[in-house]
Write a protein that holds these residues in place. Structure first.
Motif, PDB file in Angstrom:
ATOM      1  N   ALA A   1       0.826  -1.204   0.000  1.00 36.48           N
ATOM      2  CA  ALA A   1       0.000   0.000   0.000  1.00 36.48           C
ATOM      3  C   ALA A   1       0.862   1.256   0.000  1.00 36.48           C
ATOM      4  N   LEU A   2       1.946   1.231   0.773  1.00 37.67           N
ATOM      5  CA  LEU A   2       2.824   2.398   0.854  1.00 37.67           C
ATOM      6  C   LEU A   2       3.522   2.644  -0.480  1.00 37.67           C
ATOM      7  N   ILE A   3       4.055   1.587  -1.082  1.00 38.28           N
ATOM      8  CA  ILE A   3       4.739   1.724  -2.362  1.00 38.28           C
ATOM      9  C   ILE A   3       3.753   2.170  -3.441  1.00 38.28           C
ATOM     10  N   ALA A   4       2.535   1.620  -3.402  1.00 42.05           N
ATOM     11  CA  ALA A   4       1.517   2.014  -4.379  1.00 42.05           C
ATOM     12  C   ALA A   4       1.170   3.489  -4.239  1.00 42.05           C
ATOM     13  N   GLN A   5       1.099   3.973  -2.996  1.00 43.92           N
ATOM     14  CA  GLN A   5       0.804   5.385  -2.778  1.00 43.92           C
ATOM     15  C   GLN A   5       1.941   6.261  -3.318  1.00 43.92           C
ATOM     16  N   ALA A   6       3.180   5.823  -3.077  1.00 42.24           N
ATOM     17  CA  ALA A   6       4.321   6.579  -3.589  1.00 42.24           C
ATOM     18  C   ALA A   6       4.302   6.603  -5.118  1.00 42.24           C
ATOM     19  N   ASP A   7       3.980   5.465  -5.716  1.00 45.08           N
ATOM     20  CA  ASP A   7       3.898   5.410  -7.180  1.00 45.08           C
ATOM     21  C   ASP A   7       2.808   6.348  -7.706  1.00 45.08           C
ATOM     22  N   ALA A   8       1.673   6.373  -7.019  1.00 47.23           N
ATOM     23  CA  ALA A   8       0.568   7.240  -7.456  1.00 47.23           C
ATOM     24  C   ALA A   8       0.949   8.712  -7.350  1.00 47.23           C
ATOM     25  N   LEU A   9       1.607   9.084  -6.257  1.00 46.30           N
ATOM     26  CA  LEU A   9       2.032  10.468  -6.088  1.00 46.30           C
ATOM     27  C   LEU A   9       3.071  10.852  -7.143  1.00 46.30           C
ATOM     28  N   ALA A  10       3.975   9.923  -7.436  1.00 44.81           N
ATOM     29  CA  ALA A  10       4.989  10.189  -8.451  1.00 44.81           C
ATOM     30  C   ALA A  10       4.339  10.368  -9.825  1.00 44.81           C
ATOM     31  N   GLN A  11       3.341   9.540 -10.099  1.00 40.99           N
ATOM     32  CA  GLN A  11       2.653   9.637 -11.382  1.00 40.99           C
ATOM     33  C   GLN A  11       1.927  10.979 -11.507  1.00 40.99           C
ATOM     34  N   THR A  12       1.297  11.397 -10.428  1.00 47.76           N
ATOM     35  CA  THR A  12       0.612  12.693 -10.441  1.00 47.76           C
ATOM     36  C   THR A  12       1.601  13.831 -10.672  1.00 47.76           C
ATOM     37  N   TYR A  13       2.756  13.739 -10.032  1.00 44.51           N
ATOM     38  CA  TYR A  13       3.792  14.757 -10.210  1.00 44.51           C
ATOM     39  C   TYR A  13       4.208  14.828 -11.681  1.00 44.51           C
ATOM     40  N   LEU A  14       4.453  13.666 -12.297  1.00 45.04           N
ATOM     41  CA  LEU A  14       4.904  13.647 -13.678  1.00 45.04           C
ATOM     42  C   LEU A  14       3.825  14.123 -14.642  1.00 45.04           C
ATOM     43  N   GLU A  15       2.572  13.808 -14.327  1.00 48.63           N
ATOM     44  CA  GLU A  15       1.473  14.245 -15.203  1.00 48.63           C
ATOM     45  C   GLU A  15       1.379  15.765 -15.270  1.00 48.63           C
ATOM     46  N   GLY A  16       1.829  16.445 -14.219  1.00 46.25           N
ATOM     47  CA  GLY A  16       1.759  17.903 -14.208  1.00 46.25           C
ATOM     48  C   GLY A  16       3.070  18.587 -14.516  1.00 46.25           C
TER      49      GLY A  16
END
Length: 451
Positions: free
Chosen positions: A9-24
């Protein structure tokens, strides 16, 4: 929640935050604003007596850390030769972090040793350097230069009959170092750390573009290290390797080439700029610059593989390895496999993709320089590579134009000093930078200059 589920869950959250950062990333300002910088105060807390929640820690990084990043991973960062991380290289790094390998030798990580060895061969191929060379994957051009110059000094002393490993430097024959008048600071740092006093370095005069003048090259002998440049940091120029290396060969000197970004010209249509560089003894270059791999990934290359392996050897009674184990070619014993993202970038781009990447930025730099010249700005260099060096009349005007453009968000770029006067330098090296990004930068620079 089980330990495994919690970790996922923690790694998935980090991946999601990283993806959001890259999308913007395309909309993110090249440099954080005052509010984002003020938000960094959130990190000013005492060390907790008891551990805090991991998800809360991650959120803190994202909420206050993400806005305070320089968008060097975006399209409008022109400050230094910092390429945005290629998705293939970033993804390989993500998987590599999950592996968490100590990539010192085959015994510690068979996959790291195997992939890095392949990456080493590919680098020698695409850069067209002697195939028998040793290749060490280090943290930075500074660390890799330190390794190369250590091998150089040790080898020259051995030729003079001095055992450096046994007797050190006390009483040793003096090894001289000749550097360019425009030598990069990382080379000076490496020399200083190795004990070469700054006052004892011999400085070679340069021409108007920052290249060593062969006609004014200081005397060389078989106890000299000659440091040359492939890609001067301001002008992007190349020392004339053919006559300089010929003089060094005749004298028996060791030639080291700092090619942190410029060495990649060998993989492009600008190959002729590096003519003769393959005759040197050692080279350094970065993956995290023009190859657009994540930080930190750099390379030491040494023609005499034994010279580098012996200088950097880290074999112990409990951990002996092959001569070409990475712990025996780099400063680090405990290390991560920095060559894997380089391998991923090379495999995904291929020979043609690397050439296209380098040529794209050189073409963009030439186009930008033409626009600025036509608009009345002073472009100080010939723009043979990806660097555009600019001045705007008076020193005050140069500073004003830069500050005005930075405020528009059209790009971030830094100050420099060229031939004793302030200037600013525009570096193009991100795979994300498109023609419209360069056009916007040109438009804002010309608008600021007219104002």
């Amino acid at each position: 929640m089980t330990r495994i589920a919690s970790e996922r869950a923690l790694i998935a959250q980090a991946d999601a935050l990283a993806q959001t950062y890259l999308e913007g990333i395309d909309q993110r300002p090249p440099y954080p604003d005052a509010a984002a910088l003020a938000g960094l105060g959130a990190f000013a807390e005492d060390l907790p007596a008891q551990g805090r929640d991991a998800e809360e820690t991650l959120r803190l990084l994202d909420i206050y850390g993400s806005p305070a990043t320089t968008a060097s991973n975006g399209p409008r960062y022109f400050g230094f030769v910092i390429g945005a991380a290629l998705p293939s290289a970033a993804a390989a790094e993500r998987l590599m972090l999950a592996w968490d390998q100590c990539a010192s030798s085959f015994d510690n990580s068979p996959v790291a040793a195997t992939v890095e060895k392949i990456a080493a061969g590919w680098l020698l191929d695409i850069l067209d350097l002697p195939r028998e060379s040793a290749v060490g994957f280090g943290t930075s051009a500074t660390a890799c230069t330190l390794s190369a110059l250590s091998a150089a000094r040790r080898s020259l002393l051995a030729r003079a009959g001095w055992d450096f490993d046994r007797d050190g430097l006390i009483g040793a024959p003096e090894i001289k170092v000749v550097i360019s008048e425009t030598v990069h600071i990382t080379v000076k740092k490496a020399l200083r750390l190795l004990g070469f006093g700054m006052a004892r370095l011999i400085v070679a005069p340069v021409d108007a573009q920052g290249r060593i003048d062969p006609d004014r090259l200081p005397p060389l002998d078989d106890r000299t290290i000659l440091c040359l440049q492939a890609g001067e940091v301001n002008t992007g120029e190349f020392d004339p390797f053919v006559p300089l290396i010929a003089a060094a060969r005749k004298a028996g000197a060791w030639v080291h080439v700092d090619g942190a970004f410029g060495l990649w010209a060998r993989a492009s249509s600008r190959h002729a700029l590096t003519s003769g560089v393959e005759e040197a003894d050692s080279w350094t270059t970065d993956g995290h610059k023009w190859l657009n791999t994540p930080y930190d990934g750099a390379v030491t290359i040494c023609r005499d593989a034994d010279a580098l392996a012996q200088a950097m050897n880290a074999d112990a009674v409990y951990a002996t390895s092959a001569r070409d184990a990475q712990k025996n070619l780099t400063l680090e014993f405990s290390r991560r496999a920095r060559g894997i993202p380089i391998w991923a970038a090379l495999r995904t781009l291929g020979r043609e993709g690397v050439a296209a990447l380098v040529d794209q930025h050189c073409d963009q730099a030439s186009w930008l320089a033409d626009q600025l010249r036509a608009g009345g700005l002073e472009v100080l260099n010939r723009v043979v590579l990806n660097q555009v060096l600019v001045r705007c009349g008076s020193d005050a005007e140069t500073a004003r134009v830069r500050e005005t453009v930075l405020a528009t968000g059209a790009g971030w770029f830094g100050n420099t000093v060229w031939q004793g006067r302030p200037a600013f330098r525009l570096s193009l090296s991100s795979w994300r930078t498109a023609r419209e990004d360069v056009a916007r930068l040109a438009e804002e620079l010309l608008k600021a200059a007219r104002a």
